[in-house]
Design an enzyme around this catalytic site. Structure first.
Site, PDB file in Angstrom:
ATOM      1  N   ASP A   6      -7.756  -3.191  -6.924  1.00 52.41           N
ATOM      2  CA  ASP A   6      -8.281  -2.967  -5.584  1.00 52.41           C
ATOM      3  C   ASP A   6      -9.756  -2.572  -5.701  1.00 52.41           C
ATOM      4  OD1 ASP A   6      -7.537  -2.438  -2.566  1.00 52.41           O
ATOM      5  OD2 ASP A   6      -8.488  -0.588  -3.219  1.00 52.41           O
ATOM      6  N   TYR A  29     -16.375   1.928   1.476  1.00 53.43           N
ATOM      7  CA  TYR A  29     -16.511   0.805   2.411  1.00 53.43           C
ATOM      8  C   TYR A  29     -17.814   0.898   3.189  1.00 53.43           C
ATOM      9  CZ  TYR A  29     -11.567  -0.089   1.512  1.00 53.43           C
ATOM     10  OH  TYR A  29     -10.368  -0.376   0.905  1.00 53.43           O
ATOM     11  N   HIS A  72       0.594  -5.500  -2.920  1.00 48.60           N
ATOM     12  CA  HIS A  72      -0.776  -5.188  -3.335  1.00 48.60           C
ATOM     13  C   HIS A  72      -0.807  -4.120  -4.420  1.00 48.60           C
ATOM     14  CE1 HIS A  72      -5.099  -4.469  -2.870  1.00 48.60           C
ATOM     15  NE2 HIS A  72      -4.829  -3.173  -2.822  1.00 48.60           N
TER      16      HIS A  72
END
Length: 297
Positions: free
Chosen positions: A111, A216, A273
């Site tokens: 990730d 982010y 994931h």
């Protein structure tokens, strides 16, 4: 000796602090080999996500090290969005490898850890002997899908949401982090409760949610690319991908080989994931086989 989900580790996992790049990183480590394997976790996890890999990698003869990334868990938590740019994050990786020593270096990332791993290899800040990526596409491939795929744009909605002030933090931490646990449970039933409790406790620490979201916010642009915008990666690279990823479309596994000279891909069906936690035995076996083929184990 630490264990999760009732699995007994043959090689003990030790915890200590590592000083690198002007920060302190909480690390879990196993083994004492001359090959250092640095394992980078994703959002919103921590070093505990690798507990089922560290002893196994130590048995390969590696010194396996999983840090809490900056802002996470027991590591330093610098203030401000600018402290979380990809430049700072890749500097952390280079500094940790330098502090750990070792003759050979293998970088493993899942990730956001995978994003950092790709960028470390692309920027060439430190020599790598192997690169292992779990559910994170090459930046040029991700940029391609964002340009051409509405399916991936819709799946990436949360990235835009995370740019909002205070609301994402409130959702992550309300009810003592219950929403975070619910998110994990909605995608995987295989992550043990005690591990989710670690994630929950980490997220509700003062300033922790903002630090995690700043990954982010500080990198909303500049991580993608276009055809030929990044150099070809010469480090042997293994990609492992859980096919039931709800955030990253399976199309992101297509075309990565165009940007890597020595590329190996394995897709795992019925795996989410959270691939190294959903399928630890499969992930470990794939890493071991690949490492032996490349002369790294």
């Amino acid at each position: 000796m630490r264990t999760l989900a009732g699995r007994r580790a043959v090689v003990p996992i030790e915890t200590r602090r590592l000083e690198a790049n002007g920060l302190y990183f909480a690390i879990d480590e196993a083994g004492q080999g001359s090959t250092v394997a640095l394992l980078l976790h994703g959002f919103p996890e921590c070093r505990a996500s690798w507990h089922l890999q560290l002893p196994f990698l130590a048995e390969l003869g590696w010194h396996a090290v999983a840090p809490d990334l900056r802002g996470y868990g027991g590591s330093s938590r610098p203030h401000g969005r600018a402290a979380y740019t990809i430049e700072r994050l890749t500097d952390d990786v280079a500094a940790m490898f330098a502090a750990l020593g070792g003759k050979h270096r293998v970088l493993i990332g899942h990730d956001w850890g995978g994003v950092i791993a790709w960028q470390t290899a692309l920027r060439g800040k430190i020599h790598l002997d192997g690169l292992i990526i779990l559910n994170a596409p090459h930046p040029d491939v991700f940029a391609r899908e964002l340009r051409h795929s509405w399916r991936q744009r819709l799946r990436s909605w949360y990235v835009a949401f995370f740019q909002l002030p205070w609301l994402p933090e409130w959702l992550m931490t309300r009810d003592d982090g219950a929403a975070l646990v619910k998110m994990f449970r909605s995608q995987s039933r295989k992550i043990p409760a005690e591990q989710l409790e670690i994630y929950r406790r980490n997220a509700i620490q003062p300033g922790a949610a903002t630090a995690m979201l700043n990954y982010y916010r500080a990198n909303i642009s500049g991580l993608g690319g276009g055809a030929g915008s990044n150099p070809t990666i010469t480090v042997p690279t293994l990609m492992i991908w859980g096919k039931d990823d709800l955030a990253l479309d399976i199309a992101l596994t297509d075309g990565n080989e165009a940007y890597v000279e020595d590329f190996t891909l394995h897709k795992l069906p019925r795996v989410s994931h959270w691939v190294q936690q959903d399928a630890p035995d499969e992930v470990n076996a794939l890493i071991a086989d690949w490492a032996r083929q490349k002369g790294l184990a």
